[in-house]
Design an enzyme around this catalytic site. Sequence first.
Site, PDB file in Angstrom:
ATOM      1  N   ASP A  69       9.377   2.880  -0.255  1.00 29.02           N
ATOM      2  CA  ASP A  69       8.327   3.552   0.510  1.00 29.02           C
ATOM      3  C   ASP A  69       8.468   3.104   1.959  1.00 29.02           C
ATOM      4  O   ASP A  69       8.028   2.024   2.336  1.00 29.02           O
ATOM      5  CB  ASP A  69       6.949   3.203  -0.061  1.00 29.02           C
ATOM      6  CG  ASP A  69       5.829   3.903   0.691  1.00 29.02           C
ATOM      7  OD1 ASP A  69       6.129   4.598   1.683  1.00 29.02           O
ATOM      8  OD2 ASP A  69       4.661   3.757   0.289  1.00 29.02           O
ATOM      9  N   LYS A  84       4.190   8.975   8.815  1.00 30.73           N
ATOM     10  CA  LYS A  84       3.953   8.387  10.140  1.00 30.73           C
ATOM     11  C   LYS A  84       4.965   8.880  11.198  1.00 30.73           C
ATOM     12  O   LYS A  84       4.847  10.006  11.629  1.00 30.73           O
ATOM     13  CB  LYS A  84       3.877   6.859  10.029  1.00 30.73           C
ATOM     14  CG  LYS A  84       2.732   6.470   9.069  1.00 30.73           C
ATOM     15  CD  LYS A  84       2.267   5.046   9.101  1.00 30.73           C
ATOM     16  CE  LYS A  84       0.963   4.902   8.328  1.00 30.73           C
ATOM     17  NZ  LYS A  84       1.057   4.318   7.008  1.00 30.73           N
ATOM     18  N   TYR A  89       0.866  -1.177   0.000  1.00 31.99           N
ATOM     19  CA  TYR A  89       0.000   0.000   0.000  1.00 31.99           C
ATOM     20  C   TYR A  89       0.902   1.227   0.000  1.00 31.99           C
ATOM     21  O   TYR A  89       1.888   1.286   0.736  1.00 31.99           O
ATOM     22  CB  TYR A  89      -0.891   0.013   1.242  1.00 31.99           C
ATOM     23  CG  TYR A  89      -1.743   1.254   1.380  1.00 31.99           C
ATOM     24  CD1 TYR A  89      -2.816   1.485   0.525  1.00 31.99           C
ATOM     25  CD2 TYR A  89      -1.478   2.209   2.365  1.00 31.99           C
ATOM     26  CE1 TYR A  89      -3.612   2.627   0.654  1.00 31.99           C
ATOM     27  CE2 TYR A  89      -2.264   3.354   2.494  1.00 31.99           C
ATOM     28  CZ  TYR A  89      -3.326   3.548   1.643  1.00 31.99           C
ATOM     29  OH  TYR A  89      -4.106   4.683   1.777  1.00 31.99           O
TER      30      TYR A  89
HETATM   31  C1  LIG Z   1       0.458   4.862   5.628  1.00 41.48           C
HETATM   32  C2  LIG Z   1       1.207   4.627   4.378  1.00 41.48           C
HETATM   33  C3  LIG Z   1       1.113   5.492   3.266  1.00 41.48           C
HETATM   34  C4  LIG Z   1       0.142   6.627   3.230  1.00 41.48           C
HETATM   35  O1  LIG Z   1       0.409   7.589   4.189  1.00 41.48           O
HETATM   36  P1  LIG Z   1      -0.782   8.581   4.633  1.00 41.48           P
HETATM   37  O2  LIG Z   1      -0.117   9.509   5.604  1.00 41.48           O
HETATM   38  O3  LIG Z   1      -1.844   7.725   5.237  1.00 41.48           O
HETATM   39  O4  LIG Z   1      -1.238   9.273   3.409  1.00 41.48           O
HETATM   40  C5  LIG Z   1       1.933   5.262   2.189  1.00 41.48           C
HETATM   41  N1  LIG Z   1       2.799   4.236   2.171  1.00 41.48           N
HETATM   42  C6  LIG Z   1       2.915   3.385   3.200  1.00 41.48           C
HETATM   43  C7  LIG Z   1       3.919   2.288   3.135  1.00 41.48           C
HETATM   44  C8  LIG Z   1       2.113   3.545   4.330  1.00 41.48           C
HETATM   45  O5  LIG Z   1       2.215   2.686   5.338  1.00 41.48           O
END
Ligand SMILES: *Cc1c(COP(=O)(O)O)cnc(C)c1O
Length: 428
Positions: free
Chosen positions: A243, A271, A148
């Site tokens: 990511d 995060k 994701y």
């Molecule tokens: C949470 C997450 C996102 C999205 O971040 P948001 O702050 O919710 O937009 C993208 N990539 C990864 C791996 C994530 O865990």
Amino acid sequence: MKPATQETNKDLLFERARKVTPGGVHSPVRSFKGLHTTPLFFTRGQGAYLWDSTGKDYIDFCMSFGPLILGHRSPEVEKVAIEAIARGWSFGACEPYSLELAEYLVSRLPFIEQIRFMNSGTEAVMTALRLARGATGRSKILKFDGCYHGHADALLIKAGSGLAGTAEASSQGIPKGVADDTLILELNDQQGVEDLFKRIGNEIAAIIIEPLPANNGLLPQEKSFLHFLRQISQKYGALLIFDEVISGFRVAFGGMAEITGIQPDLLTYGKIIGGGMPVGAVAGPRKLMENLAPIGGVYQAGTLSANPLAMACGLATLTHLTDQTYNLLQEQTQNIVKLFEEFMAKNTQYHGLKVSCVGSLFWIHGGPMTLHRIREIPADIAIRFRELFQDLLNRGIYLAPNGYEVGFTSTAHNQHVCDELKQRLALN
Ligand SMILES: *Cc1c(COP(=O)(O)O)cnc(C)c1O
């Protein structure tokens, strides 16, 4: 009607919320969909605990989906937040906190030279893709099923039913042209990546991967697979994007890039980097990063980007993360995992469930202990999770409300909390 902050009945609150907000929530997972119950409304957090509108407390294993690595209201962060807010909380101009945070990160992360802050992980990923496309002049992106990357159009894509690599949108509202430019393969599938690159490698701008996939369960990848992605992307002139929105500052300060020793071209963070405030970031070598406006031709901007309050909270959080912190987190998490395992063993309805764990991330699931791809996840996960979730909730233990979400611990999940967990799981 009472002010919402004074209402204690969650069903009344949710009924009101559903009138004024689609599904009553501002992010879908919060709706407790599939759990046959209405969501709790939380009114307070402290350390490893959350309190709901009735005053019942829970040991929190969601921790706002990861950002709160020092726990709720950690005194170090709260103090700095109050100081920062007293100076004004948004200038829309250059200010010193974002500089401090950028300098701190560049000094502690050997694989980046520059960083730009925005407001969410989604924005960070969106910018990384635009940057990769701008820098390479190519349009296709390769992602992996089970990762994701936030809700940008180009990444709300799942595996299609046709040829390997074909994709379809996983949401309505994604133009076909956008979906066509996203290629998708299974995780840990070296042969698939090799075949795809042989066919159209010179059209691919970037490979994007969660180097520790943790949004569809916890699906650790073989190190050799990640090294292979580095090699093949280099060979074909595509960029490699890690990511690390979850794994960054979570599995180690330098995330999976530090653990694997792989130098990706771009990294995305979110995060933990904001310590619980809305922050995302793109980072990489100066040469690549300076493709961004105002120097380069790749546009990116934000009214509230690098908001001083968020920057101060991010910095206060990150400066507390030392090697000892990660050892402590790992030790505490293993103790917690052991208790959950004992609980599963003791209660026949949970037999067959396992708890896999990487650092301070854990995931309760069926099937073999270690899974690498989404198709290895047993199909009954939702049903089994529903029963467990409700049982734990009654005992004052809060997991993220979906079986595909991982659990998070914080430095506040100490021995004291572990003893309390043992009691709540009736293991004494
Ligand atoms: C949470 C997450 C996102 C999205 O971040 P948001 O702050 O919710 O937009 C993208 N990539 C990864 C791996 C994530 O865990």
